[in-house]
Motif scaffolding. Structure first.
Motif, short mmCIF file in Angstrom:
data_model
loop_
_atom_site.label_atom_id
_atom_site.label_comp_id
_atom_site.label_asym_id
_atom_site.label_seq_id
_atom_site.Cartn_x
_atom_site.Cartn_y
_atom_site.Cartn_z
N LEU A 138 11.38 19.97 26.33
CA LEU A 138 10.71 20.81 25.36
C LEU A 138 10.74 20.12 24.01
CD1 LEU A 138 12.05 24.40 26.17
CD2 LEU A 138 9.86 23.40 26.79
N GLY A 139 9.71 20.36 23.22
CA GLY A 139 9.68 19.80 21.88
C GLY A 139 8.92 20.73 20.98
N GLN A 140 8.97 20.43 19.68
CA GLN A 140 8.23 21.26 18.74
C GLN A 140 6.97 20.51 18.33
OE1 GLN A 140 9.91 22.00 14.84
NE2 GLN A 140 9.45 24.17 15.06
N ALA A 141 5.84 20.95 18.84
CA ALA A 141 4.58 20.27 18.54
C ALA A 141 3.92 20.93 17.34
CB ALA A 141 3.66 20.32 19.75
N PHE A 142 2.98 20.21 16.74
CA PHE A 142 2.24 20.68 15.57
C PHE A 142 3.18 20.92 14.39
CE2 PHE A 142 -0.03 21.85 19.43
CZ PHE A 142 -1.16 21.07 19.26
N ARG A 143 2.65 21.46 13.33
CA ARG A 143 3.50 21.56 12.15
C ARG A 143 3.25 22.84 11.38
NH1 ARG A 143 1.39 16.74 8.39
NH2 ARG A 143 3.02 17.44 6.98
N MET A 177 14.51 15.27 27.12
CA MET A 177 13.80 16.10 26.16
C MET A 177 12.53 16.60 26.81
SD MET A 177 12.24 14.96 22.55
CE MET A 177 11.55 16.12 21.39
N MET A 212 6.87 23.66 23.08
CA MET A 212 6.13 23.49 24.33
C MET A 212 6.63 22.25 25.06
SD MET A 212 2.57 21.81 23.07
CE MET A 212 1.76 23.28 22.59
N SER A 213 6.15 22.12 26.29
CA SER A 213 6.46 20.92 27.05
C SER A 213 5.24 20.01 27.01
CB SER A 213 6.82 21.28 28.49
OG SER A 213 5.73 21.96 29.09
N PHE A 214 5.43 18.75 27.35
CA PHE A 214 4.32 17.80 27.30
C PHE A 214 3.33 18.10 28.41
CE2 PHE A 214 2.59 13.47 28.25
CZ PHE A 214 1.90 13.32 27.06
N VAL A 215 2.06 18.22 28.07
CA VAL A 215 0.98 18.50 29.02
C VAL A 215 1.35 19.62 30.00
CG1 VAL A 215 -0.91 17.25 30.10
CG2 VAL A 215 0.92 15.95 29.10
#
Lengths: 760, 161
Positions: free
Chosen positions: A166-171, A164, A178-181
């Protein structure tokens, strides 16, 4: 089976499927974005809302199971009102930048908004903007404002690629993909996110702004890299390949494509392309006409055959060459009286030759791998060598299959592994033999227990096992295990035509010298087909020494490479997009393809070059008009399926050569496997293509007194290279991992053997 | 690295979930980090991901989804003022304005001495006491007036949280 009704049409379908699946089976289109048949259901775009009788509100077709007697209306007033409402919301924040968007013309949002969107927007407030991201050299995420948050890319990473990234950050309104950092997306399957993205948020970086989809012509083709036989759509404009996409084929690649197959095309028009025949005279290279070059080659070969003898001619081809090319190459050298022809360039153990009962292959169909419930994978850098097979196995594991690993490196396969034995190369055979003995003795320990509990067992030997100095014995042990567990066994083919090479008879037989012998006892003349000896051969040191001492080296290549140093003639040949040909995939599927574009410059398809050489040398039977005629002759009267057989007779027991010291373990990095891939700039910019390092355990680092990152001198066979040290405590004791197939390590010796380290 | 105290707390949480569902403890783990450090840095998220065996991005998704996780330093005492409807009707705008003026900082900022930070919050489910704020998401302070706020801040300054 149950009966439902969609739009008044009676449909019989299986219980448990969703409404959207039932509708698609019946040929009824329901608009959707987040739904994808190969991914889990998210039901977050809401585009597929339909009316269901007796349901008070519209229901998402992708997340609603069918039920007996259900009546669904996809185009009723209620359904259409709901769909139009969703469409309006989706378009609120979507920029109206289709004219400058790369997805324009092949965009799901664009297409569906034509059907369901309003003429003008009622939204006059400020749109939200999402900053672009840099997620690596392959996938562009520059315009994330276009994202509709369907999360297909996220689910692909989790479910198919196994990581994983890419993920969906914020709401809510602030949600963004985005990707982590700000990390890069490093999956070897990342390009599929481009295909999955229903809008222009994730696009192909190398293809950006190159062409519109409607300007491209499409040609069907077959992957020339790994052995899967992936179906490709090669897209061209103005006689140039601009993009490669998968063609859906559930038996092979499903709807996916590995990044290697997708982006290798960028190497086709590399500045290194050889576009005119060249001859070296008095130490200088001259561009010459084809006629001159071919006559030079013919004279040289004839002179040698009549003088020193044809046995001094050796022919080597890579397993990425087409069936036709390999067939004509072997026919040519055999016509001259030599049997020295081989395509198994990285193989070191040929003691199985003559004992093989047929052509080594996968031993099962690709789809069978998905159905296997117990797998034993021996000596394979699975994820990097066979990305899509790894994805298939990953899914099988999720469905309950058990994977067992015997290997000399412990790379993360991104799947649950039931048992693994990570041992040094010299212990690989004994470990496999132990499993064979356990299985035979009906012992329920470790790997044997796992295999014995299965109904559909598959034992698979990877590239590392095939390149191993005891490959024949490994094959024999795998055969025993498969027989004792009532399973199947086979090989993951190393390259596009690893099976085809056998069918084309590009092997020496009992009379000739195999690839290793040809280089060990140098020949006076070499015919190289697509070969870069310092990168493609098991022992680059030995290969280069043989090239340098030969009187005549003829390099048939699409590229100007190191052959400039040792060759006498360079003949420009066409890569797979510029010639017709045939590849036989690892599952024995014979697939012919046509050229997608004309050959660059004066390059010519290799089968034509070999045909003319045959004519000039007056070898009989070289009157072909088409590559199809060559193929038909090569496969004449052959039942390919009957030829495929992994059986092997009794093989001699050979000890593992080389005692003491550190053992070398070599992988061929994913983007170093063949000439085209090596020259694809975007692939070479990925993390997977970063500079090879010398991986070792912490005690080896301690012995040298160095830290990871420090430059270390790596020596083998009298030559040494400087590489950065790297820490991998998951390697077996006494093992050092140094990649092969890369310019930085080409000065070293064999892929297996002892190696010494010292502080630089 | 997660401190030993945090690891011990996470281990207690993990007992509640099946062994193959370690990621269920991610919200608690993030809370423990915030309790200890006052906020959650990206490195902490990476540590939690490694500890629980889950993708780093999945931890980031959770940490950014929930408002009560501080993704940057928010002072020793984070005052989260509810600005939802009930509080707003009862004067939360004045509460916020008074806090800003008194501490000399805006929303999402901290005082130069690092003691106080002010955030906007969502409904705390105790509208009967509006307007209100929480201290470090733990202590609820309601029926706020300038005098009461002065008193609370003075108590916090004096070390009585």
């Amino acid at each position: 089976m149950i009966k439902i009704e969609i739009d008044g049409k009676l449909i019989e379908t299986e219980n448990g499927v969703t409404v959207i699946e039932a509708a698609h089976q019946a040929g009824i289109a329901i608009p959707h974005f987040c739904y994808h048949k190969k991914l889990s259901i998210a039901a977050n775009c809401r585009m597929c809302l339909v009316q269901v009788e007796k349901a008070p509100k519209p229901l998402p077709a992708c997340a609603t199971s069918v039920a007996e007697g259900m009546k669904v209306y996809t185009h009723s007033a209620q359904a259409v009102k709901a769909q139009k409402g969703v469409m309006e919301f989706l378009l609120i924040n979507h920029p109206l930048d289709c004219p400058i968007c790369d997805q324009g013309g092949e965009c799901m949002l664009q297409d569906i908004s034509v059907g369901y969107g309003g003429v003008a927007s009622r939204y006059h407030e400020e749109k939200r903007a999402v900053l672009g991201k840099d997620i690596g050299p392959l996938v562009s995420a520059e315009e994330m404002s276009r994202c509709i948050n369907c999360t297909r890319c996220v689910r692909f990473g989790q479910e198919i690629a196994g990581m994983m990234e890419l993920g969906q950050a914020f709401r809510g309104e602030h949600a963004e993909i985005m990707s982590f950092v700000s990390g890069t997306v490093d999956s070897e399957l990342s390009g599929n996110m481009i295909d999955l993205c229903p809008v222009g948020a994730l696009t192909s970086k190398p293809f950006r702004y190159k062409a519109r989809s409607w300007e491209l012509s499409r040609r069907r083709s077959v992957s020339a890299h790994d052995s899967l036989g992936t179906s490709l759509a090669v897209q061209t404009k103005s006689n140039r390949v601009l993009r490669v996409l998968p063609i859906e084929n559930d038996d092979i690649n499903e709807c996916w494509l590995s990044d290697k197959d997708r982006f290798a095309y960028e190497g086709l028009n590399s500045a290194e392309r050889l576009t005119k025949p060249m001859i070296k005279q008095d130490g200088k290279w001259h561009e010459v006409e084809w006629q001159t070059a071919l006559e030079f080659v013919a004279n040289g070969l004839r002179h040698l055959a009549n003088g020193a003898g044809a046995a001094h001619i050796g022919a080597l081809a890579t397993a990425n060459s087409t069936l036709e090319e390999m067939y004509l190459l072997q026919k040519l050298v055999r016509g001259l009286g030599s049997n020295n022809v081989d395509f198994r360039l990285r193989q070191t153990d040929f003691s199985g030759d003559g004992k093989q009962q047929g052509t080594p292959w996968l031993g099962m169909s690709i789809a069978d791998i998905s159905r296997a419930d117990r797998l034993l994978i021996v000596g394979s850098f699975l994820r990097k060598d066979h990305p899509l097979l790894a994805a298939r196995i990953r899914r099988a594991v999720k469905n309950g299959a058990q994977v067992n690993i015997i290997h000399s490196a412990d790379d993360d396969l991104l799947m649950n592994v039931a048992n693994k034995a990570i041992v040094a190369p010299d212990a690989l055979l004994e470990t496999l033999n132990q499993v064979a003995r356990d299985v035979a003795a009906q012992k329920d320990v470790g790997i044997a227990a796992s295999l014995r509990s299965g109904e559909r067992v598959a034992v698979l030997l990877g590239n590392f096992a095939q390149q191993h100095p005891q490959a024949a014995q490994l094959q024999a042990a795998a055969q025993q295990i498969a027989a004792a567990t009532n399973g199947k066994f086979g090989f993951f083919g190393e390259a596009a035509n690893s099976v085809g090479g056998y069918l084309a008879n590009a092997v020496p037989g009992t009379q000739g010298l195999n690839a290793a012998a040809m280089l060990e006892t140098p020949r006076k003349a070499y015919l190289l087909l697509n070969v870069e000896p310092e990168l493609d051969c098991a022992n680059p040191q030995q290969a280069m020494a043989a090239m340098h001492t030969a009187d005549l080296v003829v390099s048939l290549s699409a590229y100007k490479h190191h052959a400039l140093e040792y060759a006498d003639v360079l003949l420009p040949i066409a890569p797979f997009t510029e010639t017709s040909g045939t590849f036989v995939s690892t599952e024995g599927r014979v697939q012919s393809f046509k050229g997608a574009v004309k050959p660059l410059g004066e390059a010519r398809p290799a089968w034509k070059v070999l045909r003319v050489l045959g004519n000039l040398l007056k070898v009989a039977g070289f009157e072909y008009d088409t590559s199809e005629a060559v193929r038909d002759e090569a496969l004449h009267g052959m039942d390919v399926a009957a030829r495929l057989d992994n059986g092997i007779g009794a093989v001699e027991a050979k000890p593992y050569a080389g005692q003491g010291g550190l053992q070398r373990v070599s992988d061929v990095p994913i983007y170093a496997t063949d000439a085209v891939v090596r020259r694809s700039a975007p692939l070479q910019a990925t993390t997977d293509a970063s500079m090879p390092r010398v991986w070792m355990r912490s005690e080896e680092l301690g012995k040298l007194g160095v830290q990871p990152g420090t430059t270390v001198r790596v020596s083998q066979g009298g030559a040494s290279v400087a590489l950065a040290a790297a820490l991998d405590d998951r390697l077996p004791k006494g093992v050092v991992r140094v990649a092969a197939g890369h310019a930085a390590t080409a000065a070293l010796g064999a892929m297996f053997g002892t190696i010494t380290l010292e502080r630089a | 690295m997660l401190s030993e105290q945090i690891q011990a707390k996470i281990e207690r949480e993990l007992v509640k979930y099946p062994a193959d569902q370690r990621q269920s403890a991610v919200m608690a783990a993030l809370r423990f980090v915030q309790d200890e450090k006052g906020w959650i840095a990206n490195d902490d998220m990476a540590d939690i991901a490694a500890y629980l065996g889950m993708p780093q991005m999945a931890v980031y998704e959770v940490a950014t989804f929930y408002h009560m996780y501080n993704l940057k330093p928010m002072g020793k005492f984070t005052l989260t003022v509810c600005t939802n409807l009930s509080c707003q009707l009862c004067g939360s705008d004045d509460t916020l304005a008074y806090l800003k003026q008194k501490l000399g900082i805006g929303i999402g900022e901290i005082t130069p001495d690092g003691k106080f930070g002010v955030r906007e919050g969502e409904c705390m489910g105790a509208c009967v006491d509006a307007p209100m704020f929480t201290i470090n998401n733990k202590k609820l302070c309601g029926r706020l007036t300038p005098q009461k706020i002065d008193q609370i801040l003075a108590d916090l300054e004096g070390g009585q949280a």
